[in-house]
Write a protein that holds these residues in place. Structure first.
Motif, PDB file in Angstrom:
ATOM      1  N   SER A 220       0.814  -1.229   0.000  1.00  0.00           N
ATOM      2  CA  SER A 220       0.000   0.000   0.000  1.00  0.00           C
ATOM      3  C   SER A 220       0.842   1.271   0.000  1.00  0.00           C
ATOM      4  CB  SER A 220      -0.949   0.006   1.204  1.00  0.00           C
ATOM      5  OG  SER A 220      -1.952  -0.955   1.063  1.00  0.00           O
ATOM      6  N   PRO A 221       1.909   1.347   0.821  1.00  0.00           N
ATOM      7  CA  PRO A 221       2.715   2.572   0.805  1.00  0.00           C
ATOM      8  C   PRO A 221       3.356   2.861  -0.549  1.00  0.00           C
ATOM      9  CG  PRO A 221       3.157   1.322   2.800  1.00  0.00           C
ATOM     10  CD  PRO A 221       2.324   0.445   1.913  1.00  0.00           C
ATOM     11  N   LEU A 222       3.612   1.828  -1.348  1.00  0.00           N
ATOM     12  CA  LEU A 222       4.229   2.050  -2.655  1.00  0.00           C
ATOM     13  C   LEU A 222       3.282   2.782  -3.592  1.00  0.00           C
ATOM     14  CD1 LEU A 222       6.011  -1.394  -3.208  1.00  0.00           C
ATOM     15  CD2 LEU A 222       6.751   0.616  -1.895  1.00  0.00           C
ATOM     16  N   PHE A 223       2.000   2.544  -3.465  1.00  0.00           N
ATOM     17  CA  PHE A 223       1.004   3.302  -4.237  1.00  0.00           C
ATOM     18  C   PHE A 223       0.744   4.665  -3.589  1.00  0.00           C
ATOM     19  CE2 PHE A 223       0.041  -1.178  -5.182  1.00  0.00           C
ATOM     20  CZ  PHE A 223       0.061  -1.149  -6.574  1.00  0.00           C
ATOM     21  N   HIS A 224       0.705   4.669  -2.262  1.00  0.00           N
ATOM     22  CA  HIS A 224       0.428   5.907  -1.534  1.00  0.00           C
ATOM     23  C   HIS A 224       1.503   6.957  -1.782  1.00  0.00           C
ATOM     24  CE1 HIS A 224      -0.672   8.712   1.523  1.00  0.00           C
ATOM     25  NE2 HIS A 224       0.303   8.384   2.344  1.00  0.00           N
ATOM     26  N   ALA A 225       2.737   6.537  -2.026  1.00  0.00           N
ATOM     27  CA  ALA A 225       3.839   7.473  -2.234  1.00  0.00           C
ATOM     28  C   ALA A 225       3.564   8.430  -3.389  1.00  0.00           C
ATOM     29  CB  ALA A 225       5.137   6.705  -2.485  1.00  0.00           C
ATOM     30  N   TRP A 226       2.832   7.968  -4.401  1.00  0.00           N
ATOM     31  CA  TRP A 226       2.547   8.827  -5.560  1.00  0.00           C
ATOM     32  C   TRP A 226       1.566   9.933  -5.203  1.00  0.00           C
ATOM     33  CZ3 TRP A 226       5.466   8.536  -9.799  1.00  0.00           C
ATOM     34  CH2 TRP A 226       6.270   7.386  -9.938  1.00  0.00           C
ATOM     35  N   SER A 227       0.653   9.659  -4.295  1.00  0.00           N
ATOM     36  CA  SER A 227      -0.262  10.707  -3.845  1.00  0.00           C
ATOM     37  C   SER A 227       0.432  11.703  -2.933  1.00  0.00           C
ATOM     38  CB  SER A 227      -1.454  10.087  -3.106  1.00  0.00           C
ATOM     39  OG  SER A 227      -2.240   9.305  -3.969  1.00  0.00           O
ATOM     40  N   CYS A 228       1.529  11.278  -2.294  1.00  0.00           N
ATOM     41  CA  CYS A 228       2.246  12.156  -1.363  1.00  0.00           C
ATOM     42  C   CYS A 228       3.079  13.205  -2.076  1.00  0.00           C
ATOM     43  CB  CYS A 228       3.159  11.324  -0.455  1.00  0.00           C
ATOM     44  SG  CYS A 228       2.292  10.337   0.768  1.00  0.00           S
ATOM     45  N   ARG A 229       3.206  13.132  -3.377  1.00  0.00           N
ATOM     46  CA  ARG A 229       4.035  14.104  -4.106  1.00  0.00           C
ATOM     47  C   ARG A 229       3.465  15.518  -4.015  1.00  0.00           C
ATOM     48  NH1 ARG A 229       5.177  12.933  -9.935  1.00  0.00           N
ATOM     49  NH2 ARG A 229       6.786  14.506  -9.544  1.00  0.00           N
ATOM     50  N   SER A 230       2.167  15.633  -3.795  1.00  0.00           N
ATOM     51  CA  SER A 230       1.555  16.942  -3.620  1.00  0.00           C
ATOM     52  C   SER A 230       0.389  16.821  -2.656  1.00  0.00           C
ATOM     53  CB  SER A 230       1.059  17.503  -4.958  1.00  0.00           C
ATOM     54  OG  SER A 230       0.336  18.705  -4.751  1.00  0.00           O
ATOM     55  N   PRO A 231       0.268  17.755  -1.699  1.00  0.00           N
ATOM     56  CA  PRO A 231      -0.860  17.703  -0.770  1.00  0.00           C
ATOM     57  C   PRO A 231      -2.156  18.226  -1.372  1.00  0.00           C
ATOM     58  CG  PRO A 231       0.522  19.590  -0.264  1.00  0.00           C
ATOM     59  CD  PRO A 231       1.210  18.838  -1.373  1.00  0.00           C
ATOM     60  N   ILE A 232      -2.085  18.837  -2.566  1.00  0.00           N
ATOM     61  CA  ILE A 232      -3.259  19.464  -3.167  1.00  0.00           C
ATOM     62  C   ILE A 232      -3.564  18.908  -4.553  1.00  0.00           C
ATOM     63  CG2 ILE A 232      -4.257  21.651  -3.947  1.00  0.00           C
ATOM     64  CD1 ILE A 232      -2.452  23.048  -1.887  1.00  0.00           C
ATOM     65  N   LEU A 233      -2.550  18.845  -5.424  1.00  0.00           N
ATOM     66  CA  LEU A 233      -2.764  18.462  -6.817  1.00  0.00           C
ATOM     67  C   LEU A 233      -3.052  16.980  -6.961  1.00  0.00           C
ATOM     68  CD1 LEU A 233       0.117  20.476  -8.556  1.00  0.00           C
ATOM     69  CD2 LEU A 233      -2.299  21.098  -8.371  1.00  0.00           C
ATOM     70  N   ALA A 234      -3.856  16.643  -7.972  1.00  0.00           N
ATOM     71  CA  ALA A 234      -4.105  15.248  -8.303  1.00  0.00           C
ATOM     72  C   ALA A 234      -2.852  14.635  -8.930  1.00  0.00           C
ATOM     73  CB  ALA A 234      -5.284  15.146  -9.268  1.00  0.00           C
ATOM     74  N   ILE A 235      -2.770  13.312  -8.903  1.00  0.00           N
ATOM     75  CA  ILE A 235      -1.579  12.634  -9.408  1.00  0.00           C
ATOM     76  C   ILE A 235      -1.289  13.021 -10.849  1.00  0.00           C
ATOM     77  CG2 ILE A 235      -0.666  10.369 -10.072  1.00  0.00           C
ATOM     78  CD1 ILE A 235      -1.869   9.208  -7.586  1.00  0.00           C
ATOM     79  N   LEU A 236      -2.322  13.031 -11.707  1.00  0.00           N
ATOM     80  CA  LEU A 236      -2.116  13.309 -13.128  1.00  0.00           C
ATOM     81  C   LEU A 236      -1.882  14.790 -13.407  1.00  0.00           C
ATOM     82  CD1 LEU A 236      -4.795  10.929 -14.694  1.00  0.00           C
ATOM     83  CD2 LEU A 236      -2.355  10.512 -14.346  1.00  0.00           C
ATOM     84  N   SER A 237      -2.084  15.653 -12.418  1.00  0.00           N
ATOM     85  CA  SER A 237      -1.868  17.091 -12.611  1.00  0.00           C
ATOM     86  C   SER A 237      -0.457  17.522 -12.246  1.00  0.00           C
ATOM     87  CB  SER A 237      -2.864  17.894 -11.769  1.00  0.00           C
ATOM     88  OG  SER A 237      -4.192  17.594 -12.131  1.00  0.00           O
ATOM     89  N   MET A 238       0.325  16.636 -11.661  1.00  0.00           N
ATOM     90  CA  MET A 238       1.664  17.010 -11.201  1.00  0.00           C
ATOM     91  C   MET A 238       2.624  17.098 -12.387  1.00  0.00           C
ATOM     92  SD  MET A 238       1.940  14.616  -7.821  1.00  0.00           S
ATOM     93  CE  MET A 238       0.516  14.387  -6.756  1.00  0.00           C
ATOM     94  N   ARG A 239       3.562  18.029 -12.283  1.00  0.00           N
ATOM     95  CA  ARG A 239       4.597  18.192 -13.296  1.00  0.00           C
ATOM     96  C   ARG A 239       5.956  18.309 -12.605  1.00  0.00           C
ATOM     97  NH1 ARG A 239       0.832  16.766 -15.461  1.00  0.00           N
ATOM     98  NH2 ARG A 239      -0.222  17.529 -17.328  1.00  0.00           N
ATOM     99  N   PRO A 240       6.894  17.433 -12.964  1.00  0.00           N
ATOM    100  CA  PRO A 240       6.763  16.340 -13.923  1.00  0.00           C
ATOM    101  C   PRO A 240       5.843  15.242 -13.396  1.00  0.00           C
ATOM    102  CG  PRO A 240       8.865  16.204 -12.795  1.00  0.00           C
ATOM    103  CD  PRO A 240       8.242  17.492 -12.354  1.00  0.00           C
ATOM    104  N   ILE A 241       5.125  14.626 -14.322  1.00  0.00           N
ATOM    105  CA  ILE A 241       4.127  13.640 -13.913  1.00  0.00           C
ATOM    106  C   ILE A 241       4.777  12.375 -13.372  1.00  0.00           C
ATOM    107  CG2 ILE A 241       3.918  12.563 -16.194  1.00  0.00           C
ATOM    108  CD1 ILE A 241       0.886  12.393 -15.653  1.00  0.00           C
ATOM    109  N   VAL A 242       5.998  12.082 -13.805  1.00  0.00           N
ATOM    110  CA  VAL A 242       6.711  10.884 -13.364  1.00  0.00           C
ATOM    111  C   VAL A 242       8.006  11.302 -12.686  1.00  0.00           C
ATOM    112  CG1 VAL A 242       7.884   8.765 -14.086  1.00  0.00           C
ATOM    113  CG2 VAL A 242       5.731   9.435 -15.174  1.00  0.00           C
TER     114      VAL A 242
END
Length: 309
Positions: A220-242
């Motif tokens: 679970s933390p391995l998936f959760h880490a991607w949401s932790c990249r931003s406290p506000i933006l959605a995963i697909l809205s982050m830049r760089p996305i990967v």
């Protein structure tokens, strides 16, 4: 400016933008007036007459090439290239470092909260076998450690400089972060507890449920880490996305955990067993459940921010 009293200057300082031909004493008064209003003041200078204000400001910035020795000694920072654009780069880097520290702490605390919830609740059910100390240590060191380090060097978001400055009274973690830790921990812990509750309540099936719960809390933390990249933006809205470091960290952690499941010699050590195709699907489905849960909470938070604005 020379004719103004300190009280008059403090009253008008918020509406003034340019001060020309100021003396060393007047620069010092300007800095103090801004500080009296609660602002964080940065002062740039290169001459001897700038030294008192450089020392008084929260952050004194002196020119490294054209600045005098007195100005450089009084300042907190020295611009090696005398380029004001470097200050913008420094602010961006400082914000990125601060944000990455927040990501690092939030990820570790929220992931461990899921483990805490699962261990705590299981202890109330006598038949349910608890996670072994080795399982808990494995989750903390192997599957949580690498993604946390990758979040610590995550590239800065492009919108970082458009955010308002944070308050000087704001702590590293706020009330919203602590609520998020409890929320994420509840999702992860519930995903693991579902496996115990759905399994037939005999010893063999409960041991298998514990093995599945172990893997859910590890993945679970391995998936959760991607949401932790931003406290506000959605995963697909982050830049760089990967984030390449995060991809490598999650892949390495997942591979290491799979060793505990797939290598026959290690199954007795970690109390795991051979999983069927349906069990793999159930395991992945429960592990990824934290992502939509966090993204929905982010969407609600964004809509509330827009309504307040």
């Amino acid at each position: 400016l020379a004719a103004m009293s300190d009280a008059e200057l403090a009253e008008r300082i918020e509406h003034l933008r340019v001060f020309a031909r100021t003396t060393a004493e007047q620069k010092l008064r300007i800095v103090r007036a801004f500080k009296a209003h609660g602002h964080v003041v940065a002062m740039t200078g290169d001459g001897v007459n700038d030294a008192p204000a450089l020392r008084e400001a929260h952050i004194g910035v002196a020119m490294g090439r054209g600045g005098t020795d007195v100005a450089r000694q009084a300042a907190d920072l020295v611009l090696a290239d005398d380029n004001f654009a470097t200050i913008v780069d420094a602010v961006r880097e400082g914000r990125a470092i601060y944000r990455n520290i927040q990501k690092f702490i939030f990820f570790l605390l929220s992931s461990n909260m899921g483990l805490l919830v699962a261990v705590f609740v299981v202890s109330f059910f006598g038949k349910w076998p608890p996670l072994t100390p080795l399982m808990i240590l494995w989750i903390n060191l192997v599957t949580n450690g690498l993604p946390a380090l990758a979040l610590g060097i995550d590239p800065p978001d492009q919108g970082l400089m458009r955010e308002n400055p944070r308050s000087t009274s704001e702590g590293l973690m706020g009330r919203r972060d602590y609520l998020g830790i409890l929320y994420v921990g509840g999702i992860m812990g519930a995903a693991a507890l579902v496996l115990y509750s759905l399994a037939p309540q005999d010893e063999e099936h409960l041991l298998q449920a514990r093995a599945l719960a172990f893997s859910v809390l590890a993945l679970s933390p391995l998936f959760h880490a991607w949401s932790c990249r931003s406290p506000i933006l959605a995963i697909l809205s982050m830049r760089p996305i990967v984030s390449i470091p995060l991809v490598l960290a999650c892949a390495a952690s997942a591979a290491i955990h799979l060793v505990a499941i797939l290598v026959p010699a290690l199954r007795p050590v970690f109390k795991t067993y051979v999983l069927t195709a349906s069990e793999w699907l159930l395991l992945l489905g429960l592990s990824i459940l934290v992502v939509p849960g966090v993204e929905i909470a982010k969407a609600i938070d964004r809509s509330m921010r827009k309504s307040r604005a």
